[in-house]
Design a protein around this motif. Structure first.
Motif, mmCIF file in Angstrom:
data_model
loop_
_atom_site.group_PDB
_atom_site.id
_atom_site.type_symbol
_atom_site.label_atom_id
_atom_site.label_comp_id
_atom_site.label_asym_id
_atom_site.label_seq_id
_atom_site.Cartn_x
_atom_site.Cartn_y
_atom_site.Cartn_z
ATOM 1 N N UNK A 80 0.834 -1.201 0.000
ATOM 2 C CA UNK A 80 0.000 0.000 0.000
ATOM 3 C C UNK A 80 0.872 1.254 0.000
ATOM 4 N N UNK A 81 1.883 1.271 0.868
ATOM 5 C CA UNK A 81 2.756 2.446 0.952
ATOM 6 C C UNK A 81 3.477 2.691 -0.365
ATOM 7 N N UNK A 82 3.923 1.629 -1.011
ATOM 8 C CA UNK A 82 4.587 1.776 -2.302
ATOM 9 C C UNK A 82 3.637 2.354 -3.342
ATOM 10 N N UNK A 83 2.397 1.879 -3.346
ATOM 11 C CA UNK A 83 1.415 2.372 -4.318
ATOM 12 C C UNK A 83 1.230 3.877 -4.185
ATOM 13 N N UNK A 143 -8.351 6.793 -1.268
ATOM 14 C CA UNK A 143 -9.263 7.047 -0.143
ATOM 15 C C UNK A 143 -10.582 6.309 -0.361
ATOM 16 N N UNK A 144 -11.115 6.411 -1.581
ATOM 17 C CA UNK A 144 -12.392 5.751 -1.881
ATOM 18 C C UNK A 144 -12.241 4.231 -1.859
ATOM 19 N N UNK A 145 -11.100 3.739 -2.321
ATOM 20 C CA UNK A 145 -10.882 2.293 -2.305
ATOM 21 C C UNK A 145 -10.785 1.778 -0.879
ATOM 22 N N UNK A 146 -10.155 2.544 0.003
ATOM 23 C CA UNK A 146 -10.114 2.156 1.413
ATOM 24 C C UNK A 146 -11.514 2.185 2.026
ATOM 25 N N UNK A 147 -12.303 3.209 1.674
ATOM 26 C CA UNK A 147 -13.686 3.254 2.154
ATOM 27 C C UNK A 147 -14.428 1.982 1.769
ATOM 28 N N UNK A 148 -14.221 1.542 0.529
ATOM 29 C CA UNK A 148 -14.912 0.342 0.051
ATOM 30 C C UNK A 148 -14.439 -0.902 0.807
ATOM 31 N N UNK A 149 -13.131 -1.013 1.012
ATOM 32 C CA UNK A 149 -12.596 -2.176 1.735
ATOM 33 C C UNK A 149 -13.160 -2.229 3.150
ATOM 34 N N UNK A 150 -13.153 -1.098 3.846
ATOM 35 C CA UNK A 150 -13.642 -1.074 5.226
ATOM 36 C C UNK A 150 -15.157 -1.260 5.306
ATOM 37 N N UNK A 156 -1.246 8.224 6.062
ATOM 38 C CA UNK A 156 -0.187 8.019 5.076
ATOM 39 C C UNK A 156 -0.537 8.737 3.769
ATOM 40 N N UNK A 157 -1.789 8.607 3.340
ATOM 41 C CA UNK A 157 -2.228 9.312 2.134
ATOM 42 C C UNK A 157 -2.070 10.818 2.312
ATOM 43 N N UNK A 184 3.011 11.372 9.476
ATOM 44 C CA UNK A 184 2.143 10.816 8.453
ATOM 45 C C UNK A 184 2.856 9.789 7.574
ATOM 46 N N UNK A 185 4.064 10.102 7.144
ATOM 47 C CA UNK A 185 4.714 9.212 6.177
ATOM 48 C C UNK A 185 5.515 8.098 6.843
ATOM 49 N N UNK A 186 5.753 8.190 8.144
ATOM 50 C CA UNK A 186 6.578 7.173 8.811
ATOM 51 C C UNK A 186 5.912 6.591 10.051
ATOM 52 N N UNK A 187 5.563 7.423 11.014
ATOM 53 C CA UNK A 187 4.989 6.876 12.246
ATOM 54 C C UNK A 187 3.626 6.241 12.012
#
Length: 282
Positions: A45-48, A70-77, A105-106, A131-134
């Protein structure tokens, strides 16, 4: 057979193949299968999203690509899982990964995609590191099996330590791409008034900024080590390796200094192997 052994008879998932080029790959490989697969999904996911943020596409297109995630994560959840996200959905369910951490991260990637970061203030610098690491760390510690508050503390400190090391290591590469992540207050303290990335990279006082950030990173490494010292060894095996490898990079940066021309500092494969052998067994 140790957990370091590769089960060649089982095909590697795509997420694993995407992680193969990472300096953290060996650390992830040593996790038990389910935790390892979960980490590969987090890394994938992070690479994408990182690839989207760092692409040469117009900024509006990059931001639109991140918005699609963001929308794809909404759908997964929400339980609407597309075939390409089945592995991610499994990791989310198995390790109770929080959507807010993926979104963080996004948001970090959006900071890069929206404009070239140049000398952020310290608060923005810390927010970017979070955001990008922790945030990646907050997902990862769940895959490692850590609970709260130790997992949160480890993610906070180790994530920031790794990201600061990355920023110091990549000053020249970032400058070539028009980016400057060094905090404005530290630049001013060193007498550097410009925010032009190439001018800062060539400034004779850059070493003062580097030394201040090295001290900050070392403090985070020490606090991360304190968390790991109080945790079961099997649970922190992977983050311990990640921390030791990046601490060695930070030490190399301190020895090399920041006076131009600077030789690149990279992970030494032999050193990486020695760290894995030292910390890779329970």
């Amino acid at each position: 057979m140790t957990q370091l052994a590769v089960q060649a008879e089982e095909p590697e998932p795509l997420a694993s193949r995407r992680a193969a080029g990472s300096s953290f790959y060996l650390a992830m490989r040593m996790l038990p299968r389910a935790r390892r697969d979960g980490m590969f999904e987090i890394y994938s996911f992070c690479r994408h999203v990182d690839d989207i943020a760092d692409s040469a596409a117009p900024r509006a297109e990059r931001l639109a690509g991140l918005e699609r995630w963001r929308h794809e994560l909404d759908a997964v959840y929400a339980g609407r899982v597309a075939p390409e996200h089945r592995g991610l959905a499994q990791a989310i369910g198995e390790f109770s990964l929080r959507q807010e951490d993926f979104i963080a991260i996004i948001e970090g990637m959006e900071m890069d995609a929206a404009e070239d970061i140049r000398a952020p203030d310290l608060a923005t610098f810390d927010l970017y590191c979070d955001r990008v690491a922790s945030a990646v760390g907050r997902l990862s510690v769940k895959a490692f099996g850590m609970g709260e508050p130790d997992g949160e503390r480890l993610a906070h400190h180790l994530g920031r330590a790794l990201q600061i090391t990355n920023i110091l290591r990549d000053i020249d590469e970032d400058a070539e791409n028009g980016r400057l992540y060094l905090p404005r207050e530290l630049l001013h303290r060193a007498g550097i008034e410009t925010t032009d990335p190439c001018a800062v990279a060539a400034h004779p006082a850059l070493g003062q900024v580097g030394a201040a950030l090295i001290e900050r990173a070392r403090d985070h490494f020490e606090k991360a080590d304190a968390v790991m010292d109080g945790s079961p060894r099997w649970m922190v095996r992977a983050p311990r390796i990640m921390g030791k490898v990046y601490r060695a990079i930070l030490d190399d940066l301190a020895v090399r200094g920041f006076a131009p021309p600077r030789e690149p500092v990279r992970v030494n494969k032999l050193s990486l192997l020695l760290v894995v052998l030292q910390y890779g067994f329970v």
